[in-house]
Design a protein around this motif. Structure first.
Motif, PDB file in Angstrom:
ATOM      1  N   ALA A 156       0.828  -1.206   0.000  1.00 59.62           N
ATOM      2  CA  ALA A 156       0.000   0.000   0.000  1.00 59.62           C
ATOM      3  C   ALA A 156       0.858   1.250   0.000  1.00 59.62           C
ATOM      4  N   THR A 157       1.906   1.270   0.819  1.00 62.82           N
ATOM      5  CA  THR A 157       2.776   2.446   0.897  1.00 62.82           C
ATOM      6  C   THR A 157       3.467   2.697  -0.429  1.00 62.82           C
ATOM      7  N   ALA A 158       4.009   1.652  -1.048  1.00 64.73           N
ATOM      8  CA  ALA A 158       4.692   1.804  -2.336  1.00 64.73           C
ATOM      9  C   ALA A 158       3.723   2.287  -3.413  1.00 64.73           C
ATOM     10  N   ALA A 159       2.515   1.727  -3.449  1.00 62.36           N
ATOM     11  CA  ALA A 159       1.530   2.126  -4.458  1.00 62.36           C
ATOM     12  C   ALA A 159       1.076   3.567  -4.241  1.00 62.36           C
ATOM     13  N   LYS A 160       0.860   3.951  -2.986  1.00 62.12           N
ATOM     14  CA  LYS A 160       0.446   5.331  -2.701  1.00 62.12           C
ATOM     15  C   LYS A 160       1.538   6.319  -3.094  1.00 62.12           C
ATOM     16  N   ARG A 161       2.779   5.973  -2.847  1.00 64.54           N
ATOM     17  CA  ARG A 161       3.887   6.851  -3.264  1.00 64.54           C
ATOM     18  C   ARG A 161       3.919   6.997  -4.778  1.00 64.54           C
ATOM     19  N   ASN A 162       3.706   5.894  -5.475  1.00 58.68           N
ATOM     20  CA  ASN A 162       3.700   5.928  -6.944  1.00 58.68           C
ATOM     21  C   ASN A 162       2.576   6.823  -7.458  1.00 58.68           C
ATOM     22  N   VAL A 163       1.386   6.677  -6.878  1.00 61.94           N
ATOM     23  CA  VAL A 163       0.253   7.515  -7.283  1.00 61.94           C
ATOM     24  C   VAL A 163       0.541   8.983  -6.971  1.00 61.94           C
ATOM     25  N   ALA A 164       1.077   9.247  -5.793  1.00 63.01           N
ATOM     26  CA  ALA A 164       1.388  10.631  -5.402  1.00 63.01           C
ATOM     27  C   ALA A 164       2.440  11.226  -6.335  1.00 63.01           C
ATOM     28  N   LYS A 165       3.452  10.443  -6.690  1.00 59.97           N
ATOM     29  CA  LYS A 165       4.515  10.925  -7.580  1.00 59.97           C
ATOM     30  C   LYS A 165       3.945  11.265  -8.963  1.00 59.97           C
ATOM     31  N   ARG A 166       3.101  10.368  -9.485  1.00 62.01           N
ATOM     32  CA  ARG A 166       2.478  10.642 -10.795  1.00 62.01           C
ATOM     33  C   ARG A 166       1.581  11.874 -10.726  1.00 62.01           C
ATOM     34  N   GLY A 167       0.806  11.975  -9.648  1.00 60.30           N
ATOM     35  CA  GLY A 167      -0.085  13.119  -9.497  1.00 60.30           C
ATOM     36  C   GLY A 167       0.677  14.424  -9.390  1.00 60.30           C
ATOM     37  N   LEU A 168       1.765  14.420  -8.634  1.00 55.32           N
ATOM     38  CA  LEU A 168       2.574  15.629  -8.491  1.00 55.32           C
ATOM     39  C   LEU A 168       3.221  16.006  -9.816  1.00 55.32           C
ATOM     40  N   ARG A 169       3.751  15.020 -10.530  1.00 56.12           N
ATOM     41  CA  ARG A 169       4.347  15.309 -11.845  1.00 56.12           C
ATOM     42  C   ARG A 169       3.299  15.899 -12.808  1.00 56.12           C
ATOM     43  N   ALA A 170       2.104  15.315 -12.782  1.00 55.49           N
ATOM     44  CA  ALA A 170       1.036  15.818 -13.659  1.00 55.49           C
ATOM     45  C   ALA A 170       0.673  17.252 -13.291  1.00 55.49           C
ATOM     46  N   LEU A 171       0.545  17.539 -12.001  1.00 59.19           N
ATOM     47  CA  LEU A 171       0.220  18.885 -11.560  1.00 59.19           C
ATOM     48  C   LEU A 171       1.305  19.868 -11.974  1.00 59.19           C
TER      49      LEU A 171
END
Length: 155
Positions: free
Chosen positions: A135-150
């Motif tokens: 869960a932690t690894a997946a959440k970090r991946n989602v957060a990283k993609r979201g931040l890059r997109a923003l």
């Protein structure tokens, strides 16, 4: 119905062999927006007359005009099609962020590619049931993609 936004419903359809998303602005939406804007314009004019010195700086009528322009763009699906074209140009497939391709558009309707996916809210619910490390690894991946997109959108 696949979903609904503030001004349009989204339905799944077929265009040839391809599955597409069809966004339709309900005919009454434009009338409701026009009615709401008329009420806002009336209130803005009353405010301007009630407190002219204060309202000169706040410019409620100008604010309503700006809001009216934004609403006009939001109920025009050709504007959304143009935005999708820009987003797709700024987010090539390698970014991990996918935007549908606008295939056809007119004022009240937009046909775009159907992009299967999982809403973020649902993905987070699934992750809540996963083991902590996954869960932690997946959440970090989602957060990283979201931040890059923003950041891509902002800069």
């Amino acid at each position: 119905s696949v979903g609904a936004g503030c001004v349009a419903q989204v339905r799944r359809g077929k265009r040839g062999e391809k599955t597409v998303a069809i966004k339709l602005v309900h005919p009454a939406t434009r009338r409701r927006v026009a009615d709401d804007l008329a009420a806002l314009r009336c209130l803005a004019a009353l405010a301007a007359r009630a407190a002219p010195r204060t309202m000169r700086f706040l410019d409620p009528e100008g604010l309503v005009d700006d809001f009216a322009k934004a609403m006009a763009r939001s109920v025009d699906m050709t504007t959304e099609a143009a935005a999708l074209t820009r987003l797709r140009a700024n987010f090539p497939p390698r970014t991990g962020v996918v935007f549908p391709e606008a295939l056809a558009a007119q004022k009240g309707a937009l046909v775009e590619t159907y992009e299967p996916g999982l809403p973020l809210e649902d993905a987070l619910k699934l992750l809540a049931r996963a083991d902590a490390d996954t869960a932690t690894a997946a959440k970090r991946n989602v957060a990283k993609r979201g931040l890059r997109a923003l950041l891509q959108i902002l800069f």
